[in-house]
Design a protein around this motif. Structure first.
Motif, PDB file in Angstrom:
ATOM      1  N   PRO B  80      27.379 -62.242  31.747  1.00  0.00           N
ATOM      2  CA  PRO B  80      27.711 -62.273  30.313  1.00  0.00           C
ATOM      3  C   PRO B  80      26.603 -61.693  29.428  1.00  0.00           C
ATOM      4  CG  PRO B  80      27.494 -64.501  31.229  1.00  0.00           C
ATOM      5  CD  PRO B  80      27.429 -63.560  32.373  1.00  0.00           C
ATOM      6  N   LYS B  81      25.379 -61.650  29.929  1.00  0.00           N
ATOM      7  CA  LYS B  81      24.295 -61.088  29.124  1.00  0.00           C
ATOM      8  C   LYS B  81      24.474 -59.585  28.898  1.00  0.00           C
ATOM      9  CE  LYS B  81      20.515 -64.179  30.343  1.00  0.00           C
ATOM     10  NZ  LYS B  81      19.514 -64.318  31.397  1.00  0.00           N
ATOM     11  N   ASP B  82      25.176 -58.929  29.821  1.00  0.00           N
ATOM     12  CA  ASP B  82      25.366 -57.483  29.715  1.00  0.00           C
ATOM     13  C   ASP B  82      26.650 -57.110  28.985  1.00  0.00           C
ATOM     14  OD1 ASP B  82      23.080 -56.999  31.212  1.00  0.00           O
ATOM     15  OD2 ASP B  82      24.178 -57.163  33.110  1.00  0.00           O
ATOM     16  N   GLU B  83      27.450 -58.130  28.678  1.00  0.00           N
ATOM     17  CA  GLU B  83      28.811 -57.923  28.196  1.00  0.00           C
ATOM     18  C   GLU B  83      28.928 -56.953  27.020  1.00  0.00           C
ATOM     19  OE1 GLU B  83      32.348 -61.265  28.058  1.00  0.00           O
ATOM     20  OE2 GLU B  83      30.434 -61.682  27.123  1.00  0.00           O
ATOM     21  N   ILE B  84      29.974 -56.108  27.048  1.00  0.00           N
ATOM     22  CA  ILE B  84      30.300 -55.217  25.933  1.00  0.00           C
ATOM     23  C   ILE B  84      31.669 -55.631  25.416  1.00  0.00           C
ATOM     24  CG2 ILE B  84      30.630 -52.815  25.221  1.00  0.00           C
ATOM     25  CD1 ILE B  84      27.901 -53.077  26.322  1.00  0.00           C
ATOM     26  N   LYS B  85      31.769 -55.884  24.098  1.00  0.00           N
ATOM     27  CA  LYS B  85      33.028 -56.378  23.554  1.00  0.00           C
ATOM     28  C   LYS B  85      33.385 -55.660  22.259  1.00  0.00           C
ATOM     29  CE  LYS B  85      31.165 -60.441  23.389  1.00  0.00           C
ATOM     30  NZ  LYS B  85      30.802 -61.852  23.311  1.00  0.00           N
ATOM     31  N   TRP B  86      34.631 -55.219  22.157  1.00  0.00           N
ATOM     32  CA  TRP B  86      35.108 -54.650  20.890  1.00  0.00           C
ATOM     33  C   TRP B  86      36.032 -55.644  20.203  1.00  0.00           C
ATOM     34  CZ3 TRP B  86      35.920 -48.718  20.235  1.00  0.00           C
ATOM     35  CH2 TRP B  86      34.807 -48.038  20.746  1.00  0.00           C
ATOM     36  N   ILE B  87      36.978 -56.204  20.974  1.00  0.00           N
ATOM     37  CA  ILE B  87      37.820 -57.295  20.452  1.00  0.00           C
ATOM     38  C   ILE B  87      37.967 -58.283  21.602  1.00  0.00           C
ATOM     39  CG2 ILE B  87      39.923 -55.918  20.929  1.00  0.00           C
ATOM     40  CD1 ILE B  87      41.323 -57.532  18.735  1.00  0.00           C
ATOM     41  N   TRP B  88      37.794 -59.559  21.301  1.00  0.00           N
ATOM     42  CA  TRP B  88      37.869 -60.564  22.355  1.00  0.00           C
ATOM     43  C   TRP B  88      38.299 -61.878  21.726  1.00  0.00           C
ATOM     44  CZ3 TRP B  88      33.749 -59.077  19.636  1.00  0.00           C
ATOM     45  CH2 TRP B  88      32.837 -60.043  19.182  1.00  0.00           C
ATOM     46  N   LYS B  89      38.457 -62.929  22.551  1.00  0.00           N
ATOM     47  CA  LYS B  89      38.946 -64.197  22.019  1.00  0.00           C
ATOM     48  C   LYS B  89      37.922 -65.305  22.175  1.00  0.00           C
ATOM     49  CE  LYS B  89      43.889 -64.152  21.945  1.00  0.00           C
ATOM     50  NZ  LYS B  89      45.070 -64.731  22.578  1.00  0.00           N
ATOM     51  N   GLU B  90      37.847 -66.151  21.128  1.00  0.00           N
ATOM     52  CA  GLU B  90      36.974 -67.317  21.185  1.00  0.00           C
ATOM     53  C   GLU B  90      37.728 -68.496  20.583  1.00  0.00           C
ATOM     54  OE1 GLU B  90      33.005 -67.066  19.731  1.00  0.00           O
ATOM     55  OE2 GLU B  90      32.660 -65.204  20.858  1.00  0.00           O
ATOM     56  N   SER B  91      37.246 -69.713  20.869  1.00  0.00           N
ATOM     57  CA  SER B  91      37.977 -70.862  20.348  1.00  0.00           C
ATOM     58  C   SER B  91      37.797 -70.947  18.835  1.00  0.00           C
ATOM     59  CB  SER B  91      37.479 -72.150  21.004  1.00  0.00           C
ATOM     60  OG  SER B  91      36.172 -72.422  20.552  1.00  0.00           O
ATOM     61  N   PHE B  92      38.817 -71.487  18.173  1.00  0.00           N
ATOM     62  CA  PHE B  92      38.803 -71.628  16.712  1.00  0.00           C
ATOM     63  C   PHE B  92      37.528 -72.315  16.230  1.00  0.00           C
ATOM     64  CE2 PHE B  92      39.814 -73.728  12.726  1.00  0.00           C
ATOM     65  CZ  PHE B  92      40.470 -72.742  12.025  1.00  0.00           C
ATOM     66  N   GLU B  93      37.132 -73.364  16.970  1.00  0.00           N
ATOM     67  CA  GLU B  93      35.914 -74.119  16.606  1.00  0.00           C
ATOM     68  C   GLU B  93      34.696 -73.216  16.468  1.00  0.00           C
ATOM     69  OE1 GLU B  93      35.563 -78.207  18.768  1.00  0.00           O
ATOM     70  OE2 GLU B  93      36.432 -76.718  20.131  1.00  0.00           O
ATOM     71  N   HIS B  94      34.603 -72.250  17.378  1.00  0.00           N
ATOM     72  CA  HIS B  94      33.446 -71.361  17.339  1.00  0.00           C
ATOM     73  C   HIS B  94      33.566 -70.309  16.257  1.00  0.00           C
ATOM     74  CE1 HIS B  94      32.197 -72.296  21.724  1.00  0.00           C
ATOM     75  NE2 HIS B  94      31.580 -73.069  20.838  1.00  0.00           N
ATOM     76  N   VAL B  95      34.797 -69.812  16.108  1.00  0.00           N
ATOM     77  CA  VAL B  95      34.995 -68.721  15.157  1.00  0.00           C
ATOM     78  C   VAL B  95      34.819 -69.212  13.729  1.00  0.00           C
ATOM     79  CG1 VAL B  95      36.628 -66.989  14.329  1.00  0.00           C
ATOM     80  CG2 VAL B  95      36.532 -67.525  16.758  1.00  0.00           C
ATOM     81  N   PHE B  96      35.331 -70.421  13.466  1.00  0.00           N
ATOM     82  CA  PHE B  96      35.244 -70.971  12.112  1.00  0.00           C
ATOM     83  C   PHE B  96      34.404 -72.241  12.112  1.00  0.00           C
ATOM     84  CE2 PHE B  96      39.074 -68.372  12.040  1.00  0.00           C
ATOM     85  CZ  PHE B  96      38.829 -67.607  10.909  1.00  0.00           C
ATOM     86  N   GLU B  97      33.149 -72.110  12.493  1.00  0.00           N
ATOM     87  CA  GLU B  97      32.256 -73.273  12.573  1.00  0.00           C
ATOM     88  C   GLU B  97      32.290 -74.108  11.308  1.00  0.00           C
ATOM     89  OE1 GLU B  97      28.216 -71.905  14.589  1.00  0.00           O
ATOM     90  OE2 GLU B  97      29.334 -70.326  13.553  1.00  0.00           O
ATOM     91  N   GLU B  98      32.258 -73.432  10.144  1.00  0.00           N
ATOM     92  CA  GLU B  98      32.120 -74.184   8.897  1.00  0.00           C
ATOM     93  C   GLU B  98      33.413 -74.855   8.448  1.00  0.00           C
ATOM     94  OE1 GLU B  98      32.916 -70.943   9.320  1.00  0.00           O
ATOM     95  OE2 GLU B  98      31.252 -70.066   8.244  1.00  0.00           O
ATOM     96  N   GLU B 100      35.374 -76.415  10.682  1.00  0.00           N
ATOM     97  CA  GLU B 100      35.744 -77.323  11.766  1.00  0.00           C
ATOM     98  C   GLU B 100      35.372 -78.751  11.379  1.00  0.00           C
ATOM     99  OE1 GLU B 100      34.519 -79.334  15.535  1.00  0.00           O
ATOM    100  OE2 GLU B 100      33.186 -78.563  13.992  1.00  0.00           O
ATOM    101  N   HIS B 101      36.205 -79.726  11.769  1.00  0.00           N
ATOM    102  CA  HIS B 101      35.813 -81.123  11.595  1.00  0.00           C
ATOM    103  C   HIS B 101      36.363 -81.946  12.749  1.00  0.00           C
ATOM    104  CE1 HIS B 101      39.825 -82.221  10.230  1.00  0.00           C
ATOM    105  NE2 HIS B 101      39.798 -81.117   9.485  1.00  0.00           N
ATOM    106  N   GLU B 102      35.940 -83.177  12.804  1.00  0.00           N
ATOM    107  CA  GLU B 102      36.212 -84.040  13.942  1.00  0.00           C
ATOM    108  C   GLU B 102      37.704 -84.159  14.273  1.00  0.00           C
ATOM    109  OE1 GLU B 102      34.891 -88.547  15.247  1.00  0.00           O
ATOM    110  OE2 GLU B 102      34.412 -87.786  13.253  1.00  0.00           O
ATOM    111  N   PHE B 103      38.532 -84.182  13.219  1.00  0.00           N
ATOM    112  CA  PHE B 103      39.945 -84.494  13.443  1.00  0.00           C
ATOM    113  C   PHE B 103      40.857 -83.301  13.181  1.00  0.00           C
ATOM    114  CE2 PHE B 103      37.730 -88.371  12.113  1.00  0.00           C
ATOM    115  CZ  PHE B 103      37.814 -89.065  13.318  1.00  0.00           C
ATOM    116  N   LEU B 104      40.293 -82.129  13.387  1.00  0.00           N
ATOM    117  CA  LEU B 104      41.052 -80.891  13.191  1.00  0.00           C
ATOM    118  C   LEU B 104      42.298 -80.908  14.069  1.00  0.00           C
ATOM    119  CD1 LEU B 104      40.538 -78.156  11.703  1.00  0.00           C
ATOM    120  CD2 LEU B 104      39.743 -77.290  13.893  1.00  0.00           C
ATOM    121  N   GLU B 105      43.382 -80.378  13.510  1.00  0.00           N
ATOM    122  CA  GLU B 105      44.639 -80.277  14.262  1.00  0.00           C
ATOM    123  C   GLU B 105      44.353 -79.833  15.691  1.00  0.00           C
ATOM    124  OE1 GLU B 105      47.377 -77.526  12.543  1.00  0.00           O
ATOM    125  OE2 GLU B 105      48.572 -77.449  14.371  1.00  0.00           O
ATOM    126  N   GLU B 106      44.853 -80.609  16.641  1.00  0.00           N
ATOM    127  CA  GLU B 106      44.501 -80.400  18.047  1.00  0.00           C
ATOM    128  C   GLU B 106      44.820 -78.967  18.518  1.00  0.00           C
ATOM    129  OE1 GLU B 106      42.499 -81.700  21.220  1.00  0.00           O
ATOM    130  OE2 GLU B 106      42.791 -82.811  19.342  1.00  0.00           O
TER     131      GLU B 106
END
Lengths: 128, 256
Positions: B80-98, B100-106
């Motif tokens: 993963p250290k060498d990874e090249i990405k143009w478009i990829w997927k990440e969890s909502f929690e990571h993408v929208f850190e600010e 996110e809260h404890e009881f976010l819609e599952e």
């Protein structure tokens, strides 16, 4: 001068040996050797005048690169009225299909090593 | 002249080979004029709207990134250290850190969210590039890359708050499964990222991620055109952008 004759003879022998490769090349015709270039596979005209291309194709390629990447101008009308994509691999190599016996042969002879092929793809080398 | 059978076979075999070789070369050399039949797609402010509900329904689908990475000869590294990405997927929690809260819609919490270059109106990567190898295109707002000018200093990688830029630590060529001949690869020592498929827009095609998305979760269009689908969606639906507080003004919008 002591041993003048021997010193001069030695110098002459030294110079003859030093120059031997030059004379050898002249005598064998190697010095006049010009690489034979593969003819373009199609079209009877280059995208510019052929003599201009011999000396200035690298400038034209730089121009194309800037027009495409920086201006977004990808197509042009050539001297024969046809539309060309300004592309190194897709256009130049569609006529000069044999890169090894055209581009490379001349470049090797002249000691030029374009680094373009680190990224630009030669059509037949699509398998890794 | 006498010729034994073996010799005859040999000569005729060679002749047939020669003919076949010649014929295939003629085929290869046939004229294929560039495809200028479709008018280029032009806009003044390109934007992408991502419909996360549709993405959610599709689960682990990676059609968008597969299509993009195939189109642009993006390598695949194991490390993963060498990874090249143009478009990829990440969890909502990571993408929208600010957001996110404890009881976010599952369902939302775990939705795999597509992320890519945001083509910011105010791109910090452009500000730091010492060679103008990356710049914002006046005519349509695409944050472009000129791979010829990139000297690999990686200021842009640090400046981008979204991790949208990848650096080629290694020669990518051996790690590209199938090299597509019409788009150059990159080389060791340059940075790369999404260009909103600028080369496809010029040929009248939608970005390849948008084209590849069967759910129609990605909608691409011109924000300056009041009748465009993206404008309609932004007007009718609630959308958010990544890290709005930074003032980068992303042009990728997420419908949640």
């Amino acid at each position: 001068m002591y041993d003048g004759g021997k010193v001069i003879l030695g110098l002459v022998v030294f110079l003859v040996l030093l120059a031997a490769p030059i004379f050898y090349n002249l005598a064998s015709g190697e010095a006049q050797h010009v690489p034979e270039l593969e003819k373009a596979a199609r079209g009877d005209q280059c995208v510019r005048d052929s003599t201009y291309m011999t000396g200035n194709h690298m400038d034209l390629l730089n121009e194309w690169r800037d027009q495409v990447v920086r201006e977004g101008e990808r197509f042009e009308t050539g001297p024969d009225g046809a539309t060309y994509e300004r592309s190194l691999s897709n256009t130049c190599l569609s006529c000069h299909v044999n890169k090894a016996e055209f581009c490379d042969r001349c470049h090797d002879y002249l000691g030029v090593q374009p680094y373009c092929w680190d990224c630009h793809i030669v059509p037949e080398e699509t398998q890794p | 002249m006498s010729m034994d059978r073996r010799k005859f076979m040999r000569v005729s075999g060679l002749a047939a080979l020669g003919l076949a070789g010649g014929a295939s070369r003629d085929l290869l050399a046939q004229e294929t004029p560039p495809d200028t039949t479709r008018a280029p797609l032009t806009g003044s402010r390109w934007a992408l709207v991502v419909d996360l509900r549709k993405c959610m329904a599709a689960g682990d689908c990676t059609d968008c990134s597969q299509a993009c990475h195939r189109t642009h000869n993006v390598p695949e590294f194991d490390n993963p250290k060498d990874e090249i990405k143009w478009i990829w997927k990440e969890s909502f929690e990571h993408v929208f850190e600010e957001q996110e809260h404890e009881f976010l819609e599952e369902a939302l919490k775990h939705v795999k969210t597509p992320v890519l270059c945001n083509h910011c109106d105010n791109p910090p990567c452009v500000r730091v590039c010492p060679t103008q190898a990356t710049w914002k295109r006046e005519q349509d707002g695409i944050v472009m890359m000129d791979w010829h000018r990139c000297i690999g200093c990686r200021y842009c990688v640090l400046a981008c708050p979204y991790g949208s830029r990848s650096f080629n630590w290694r020669d990518p060529r051996p790690f590209i499964k199938e090299i597509k001949p019409d788009f150059p690869t990159r080389s060791r020592g340059v940075v790369e990222k999404c260009t909103f498929c600028e080369e496809r827009l010029a040929r009248g095609l939608q970005p390849s991620c948008v084209e590849a998305c069967k759910e129609r979760a990605l909608i691409f269009g011109d924000l300056e055109d009041p009748d465009s689908e993206v404008r309609r969606l932004l007007k009718e639906r609630f959308t958010i952008r990544r890290k709005p507080g930074l003032g980068t003004q992303p042009e990728v919008y997420y419908m949640v």
